[in-house]
Scaffold this motif. Sequence first.
Motif, PDB file in Angstrom:
ATOM      1  N   ILE B 237       0.962  -1.249  -0.220  1.00  0.00           N
ATOM      2  CA  ILE B 237      -0.082  -0.039  -0.044  1.00  0.00           C
ATOM      3  C   ILE B 237       0.982   1.282  -0.065  1.00  0.00           C
ATOM      4  CG2 ILE B 237      -1.589   1.421   1.586  1.00  0.00           C
ATOM      5  CD1 ILE B 237      -3.109  -1.475   2.070  1.00  0.00           C
ATOM      6  N   GLU B 238       1.806   1.228   0.779  1.00  0.00           N
ATOM      7  CA  GLU B 238       2.747   2.532   1.022  1.00  0.00           C
ATOM      8  C   GLU B 238       3.526   2.428  -0.334  1.00  0.00           C
ATOM      9  OE1 GLU B 238       2.462   4.327   3.577  1.00  0.00           O
ATOM     10  OE2 GLU B 238       1.217   3.170   4.565  1.00  0.00           O
ATOM     11  N   ALA B 239       4.155   1.471  -0.970  1.00  0.00           N
ATOM     12  CA  ALA B 239       4.876   1.248  -2.145  1.00  0.00           C
ATOM     13  C   ALA B 239       4.163   1.915  -3.363  1.00  0.00           C
ATOM     14  CB  ALA B 239       5.506  -0.196  -2.441  1.00  0.00           C
ATOM     15  N   VAL B 240       2.843   1.420  -3.353  1.00  0.00           N
ATOM     16  CA  VAL B 240       1.996   1.765  -4.585  1.00  0.00           C
ATOM     17  C   VAL B 240       1.845   3.284  -4.576  1.00  0.00           C
ATOM     18  CG1 VAL B 240      -0.327   1.593  -5.760  1.00  0.00           C
ATOM     19  CG2 VAL B 240       1.211  -0.377  -5.025  1.00  0.00           C
ATOM     20  N   ASP B 241       1.495   3.734  -3.534  1.00  0.00           N
ATOM     21  CA  ASP B 241       1.491   5.263  -3.274  1.00  0.00           C
ATOM     22  C   ASP B 241       2.502   5.925  -3.826  1.00  0.00           C
ATOM     23  OD1 ASP B 241      -0.634   7.393  -2.955  1.00  0.00           O
ATOM     24  OD2 ASP B 241       0.493   7.666  -0.568  1.00  0.00           O
ATOM     25  N   ARG B 242       3.540   5.451  -3.202  1.00  0.00           N
ATOM     26  CA  ARG B 242       5.103   6.317  -3.603  1.00  0.00           C
ATOM     27  C   ARG B 242       5.495   6.164  -5.081  1.00  0.00           C
ATOM     28  NH1 ARG B 242       7.173   4.078   1.204  1.00  0.00           N
ATOM     29  NH2 ARG B 242       7.876   2.156   0.082  1.00  0.00           N
ATOM     30  N   ALA B 243       5.275   5.084  -5.373  1.00  0.00           N
ATOM     31  CA  ALA B 243       5.339   4.983  -7.157  1.00  0.00           C
ATOM     32  C   ALA B 243       4.331   5.884  -7.893  1.00  0.00           C
ATOM     33  CB  ALA B 243       4.962   3.525  -7.671  1.00  0.00           C
ATOM     34  N   PHE B 244       2.816   5.928  -7.460  1.00  0.00           N
ATOM     35  CA  PHE B 244       2.059   6.870  -7.850  1.00  0.00           C
ATOM     36  C   PHE B 244       2.557   8.215  -7.995  1.00  0.00           C
ATOM     37  CE2 PHE B 244      -1.716   9.424  -8.359  1.00  0.00           C
ATOM     38  CZ  PHE B 244      -2.242   8.679  -9.123  1.00  0.00           C
ATOM     39  N   GLY B 245       3.119   8.585  -6.758  1.00  0.00           N
ATOM     40  CA  GLY B 245       3.674   9.836  -6.739  1.00  0.00           C
ATOM     41  C   GLY B 245       4.936  10.209  -7.643  1.00  0.00           C
ATOM     42  N   GLU B 246       5.567   9.299  -7.850  1.00  0.00           N
ATOM     43  CA  GLU B 246       6.826   9.321  -8.733  1.00  0.00           C
ATOM     44  C   GLU B 246       6.221   9.560 -10.339  1.00  0.00           C
ATOM     45  OE1 GLU B 246       9.170   6.051  -8.080  1.00  0.00           O
ATOM     46  OE2 GLU B 246       9.641   6.713  -5.859  1.00  0.00           O
ATOM     47  N   THR B 247       5.170   8.990 -10.606  1.00  0.00           N
ATOM     48  CA  THR B 247       4.752   9.062 -11.861  1.00  0.00           C
ATOM     49  C   THR B 247       3.761  10.379 -11.835  1.00  0.00           C
ATOM     50  OG1 THR B 247       4.813   6.719 -12.257  1.00  0.00           O
ATOM     51  CG2 THR B 247       3.574   8.015 -13.777  1.00  0.00           C
ATOM     52  N   PHE B 248       2.933  10.773 -11.273  1.00  0.00           N
ATOM     53  CA  PHE B 248       1.866  11.723 -11.432  1.00  0.00           C
ATOM     54  C   PHE B 248       2.261  12.933 -10.472  1.00  0.00           C
ATOM     55  CE2 PHE B 248      -0.072   7.462 -12.303  1.00  0.00           C
ATOM     56  CZ  PHE B 248      -0.419   7.535 -13.654  1.00  0.00           C
ATOM     57  N   ARG B 250       1.572  13.280  -7.042  1.00  0.00           N
ATOM     58  CA  ARG B 250       0.501  13.309  -6.357  1.00  0.00           C
ATOM     59  C   ARG B 250       0.678  12.063  -5.226  1.00  0.00           C
ATOM     60  NH1 ARG B 250      -2.597  14.801 -10.262  1.00  0.00           N
ATOM     61  NH2 ARG B 250      -3.504  12.779 -10.711  1.00  0.00           N
ATOM     62  N   THR B 251       0.889  12.099  -3.991  1.00  0.00           N
ATOM     63  CA  THR B 251       0.812  11.035  -3.139  1.00  0.00           C
ATOM     64  C   THR B 251      -0.288  11.418  -2.072  1.00  0.00           C
ATOM     65  OG1 THR B 251       2.360  11.619  -1.803  1.00  0.00           O
ATOM     66  CG2 THR B 251       3.187  10.547  -3.308  1.00  0.00           C
ATOM     67  N   TYR B 252      -0.632  10.258  -1.301  1.00  0.00           N
ATOM     68  CA  TYR B 252      -1.670  10.463  -0.432  1.00  0.00           C
ATOM     69  C   TYR B 252      -1.209   9.892   0.955  1.00  0.00           C
ATOM     70  CZ  TYR B 252      -4.571  11.567  -4.288  1.00  0.00           C
ATOM     71  OH  TYR B 252      -5.047  12.244  -5.398  1.00  0.00           O
ATOM     72  N   HIS B 253       0.195   9.699   1.289  1.00  0.00           N
ATOM     73  CA  HIS B 253       0.906   9.190   2.114  1.00  0.00           C
ATOM     74  C   HIS B 253       0.447   7.819   2.860  1.00  0.00           C
ATOM     75  CE1 HIS B 253       1.860  13.573   2.435  1.00  0.00           C
ATOM     76  NE2 HIS B 253       0.362  13.735   2.221  1.00  0.00           N
ATOM     77  N   GLY B 254       0.182   6.983   1.838  1.00  0.00           N
ATOM     78  CA  GLY B 254      -0.212   5.500   2.033  1.00  0.00           C
ATOM     79  C   GLY B 254      -1.512   5.316   3.014  1.00  0.00           C
ATOM     80  N   ALA B 255      -1.224   4.558   3.972  1.00  0.00           N
ATOM     81  CA  ALA B 255      -2.427   4.149   4.714  1.00  0.00           C
ATOM     82  C   ALA B 255      -3.245   5.301   5.576  1.00  0.00           C
ATOM     83  CB  ALA B 255      -2.059   2.916   5.796  1.00  0.00           C
ATOM     84  N   LEU B 256      -2.320   6.153   5.851  1.00  0.00           N
ATOM     85  CA  LEU B 256      -2.818   7.335   6.487  1.00  0.00           C
ATOM     86  C   LEU B 256      -2.019   8.830   6.335  1.00  0.00           C
ATOM     87  CD1 LEU B 256      -0.981   7.868   9.651  1.00  0.00           C
ATOM     88  CD2 LEU B 256      -2.085   5.977  10.130  1.00  0.00           C
ATOM     89  N   GLU B 257      -2.626   9.654   6.379  1.00  0.00           N
ATOM     90  CA  GLU B 257      -2.027  11.156   6.423  1.00  0.00           C
ATOM     91  C   GLU B 257      -1.882  11.624   8.020  1.00  0.00           C
ATOM     92  OE1 GLU B 257      -3.552  13.876   3.755  1.00  0.00           O
ATOM     93  OE2 GLU B 257      -2.219  15.329   4.246  1.00  0.00           O
ATOM     94  N   ALA B 258      -0.770  11.936   8.457  1.00  0.00           N
ATOM     95  CA  ALA B 258      -0.660  12.769   9.627  1.00  0.00           C
ATOM     96  C   ALA B 258      -0.529  14.194   9.743  1.00  0.00           C
ATOM     97  CB  ALA B 258       0.560  12.058  10.499  1.00  0.00           C
ATOM     98  N   ILE B 259      -1.596  14.901  10.080  1.00  0.00           N
ATOM     99  CA  ILE B 259      -1.445  16.417   9.815  1.00  0.00           C
ATOM    100  C   ILE B 259      -1.128  17.095  11.007  1.00  0.00           C
ATOM    101  CG2 ILE B 259      -2.833  18.410   9.130  1.00  0.00           C
ATOM    102  CD1 ILE B 259      -4.480  15.706   7.540  1.00  0.00           C
TER     103      ILE B 259
END
Lengths: 180, 395
Positions: B237-248, B250-259
């Motif tokens: 889940i973390e790896a797919v989101d990171r790879a998505f960020g590299e291509t597009f 935009r990332t969503y911080h994987g399983a959770l986003e801490a603000i």
Amino acid sequence: MIEIRWHGRGGQGSFTASRILGAAASVYGGINAMAFPSFGPERRGAPVLGFTKLSREPITDRSEILNPDYVIVLDESLWEEGVTLGLKEDTVIILNTQNARPYREKVSQRVVGADVTAVALEVTGLPMANLGMMGAFAAVEDTVALEAIHKAVLDAMKPSVAQKNIEVIQRVYHAVKEAL
Amino acid sequence: MSGVKRFICGDEAVAEGVRLARPHVVSAYPITPQTIVVERLSEYVEEGSLKARYMHVESEHSAMSCAIGASSVGARAFTATSSQGLLYMAETLPYASGARLPIVMMNANRSIATPWNIYGDQMDAMFLLNSGWIQYYVEDAQEALDMMIQGYRLAEDPEVMTPVMINVDGFVLTHTYELVEIPLQEAVDGFLPPLKMPLNSMSLESPKSLCISAGNDTNMEFNMKQHFDMLRSASAIEAVDRAFGETFGRTYHGALEAIDTEDARVVLITAGTVTGTARGVVKALRAAGKKVGLIKLRVLRPFPVQRLIEALKGVEAVGVLDKNISFGYEGTIFTNVNSALMAGQMSPKTLGFIGGIGGRDITKANLEEAYGKLFEVLEGADLDRVQYLNVRCDY
């Protein structure tokens, strides 16, 4: 943040206008926008609401608009149907009417009147006031340029229909500007 | 590589994302507030912009059954549903996950009857938390689109091979229009290669029974393997989101986003669109000097225990906002968060907040009140551990 509440009846296109205004602002105006209908089942003729939020900052709040900055009323017979709910002192009411004077006596807020149905009938042959109301809005609030509204209308419909609606928007815009 | 930007609603964003993911089969039955998704997909198939087989089924049970059949022969399958539709389909969900079929489904979160209601809450998806499907919750239309693409990449990862449910809040997201970037097809094709048929797929040359059976000599092991693969999918889940960020970009911080959690005394945990409202509240409270934070929980299965423990280190009070009630207990996410805190041997004060049921609005003021109650508890107030937001009755 500018929050707009649109009042119309099912079939009058109030949500379509709220959505096209949002597209004009965000796609062509460099302003963040969100647009949504009053959620739920829809019935032709029943009072319906549309909402548009406009802001230079990103918009993340999806909660309902309770205290709008602008109330845009497509059909003056809706006046008693919640038009005056949640008004602030400086809320501006933009009303499709031949005569705004009696409404000005009912509320302390500013009421801007325009006979949009008459313009629409003359130009398009149809009594659809929804898009023309954007011209009245642009005349009192310069956040979204008329040019951006024109482009968004062109995206939303066939060129021939779009051109006629753009003419309605322009004529309403100038009529309201002159009356200000 | 950036695509064109369009002003579209959440449902249309889902349909755009699905089109870009190039499924071979779409089988779906319309239900408010998911309907626009399947209307657009059927239009795409009709006009040829999506080269897929659109299967018009008579029910949600059949929609998922068709997706299972299609996926069994190595086709990329999509369906979408909501509420009663999801419950009607429920029997088939563990068939898909147990057979390790990488189906992606959009669920438009909507309340459950009775009383009948078409508005949004998250009761529907909670029923299926134990179905063996990975569950995401998204915040806006861009994330809804992007997660259709990420969803297939994750589901089809040979180490994962688990179906993915993307939850999209009914109406406040499905029917709300906003600016969305439509990624370029070439970029999506690079990120999401065609589905490789697993070795054990069925084909016309190699027909198989879909009724996979395992008796008491092996059944527990099948379930254990499924469970541990789901647990291990946390890293994918973390790896797919990171790879998505590299291509597009935009990332969503994987399983959770801490603000704003680093120095926070008080943190609220949200899932779905209400996060957007909470972002503004956190900003305002921070500007007023309050040490508050927010966790956007994006994945409920596999439950991101380790990431939660890390994000909540040093936090003194944790609130959990549930748009669901597990009748007879509390909000489901609250239960899960408390269990994670125990696993991390952490003992902050916790409060559950239940709100947004049946489409009830959750306002900024409601969330300010929630943060206020968490501070009250820190100061020693003895509050009920479950609080209810924006309620019009006594309880």
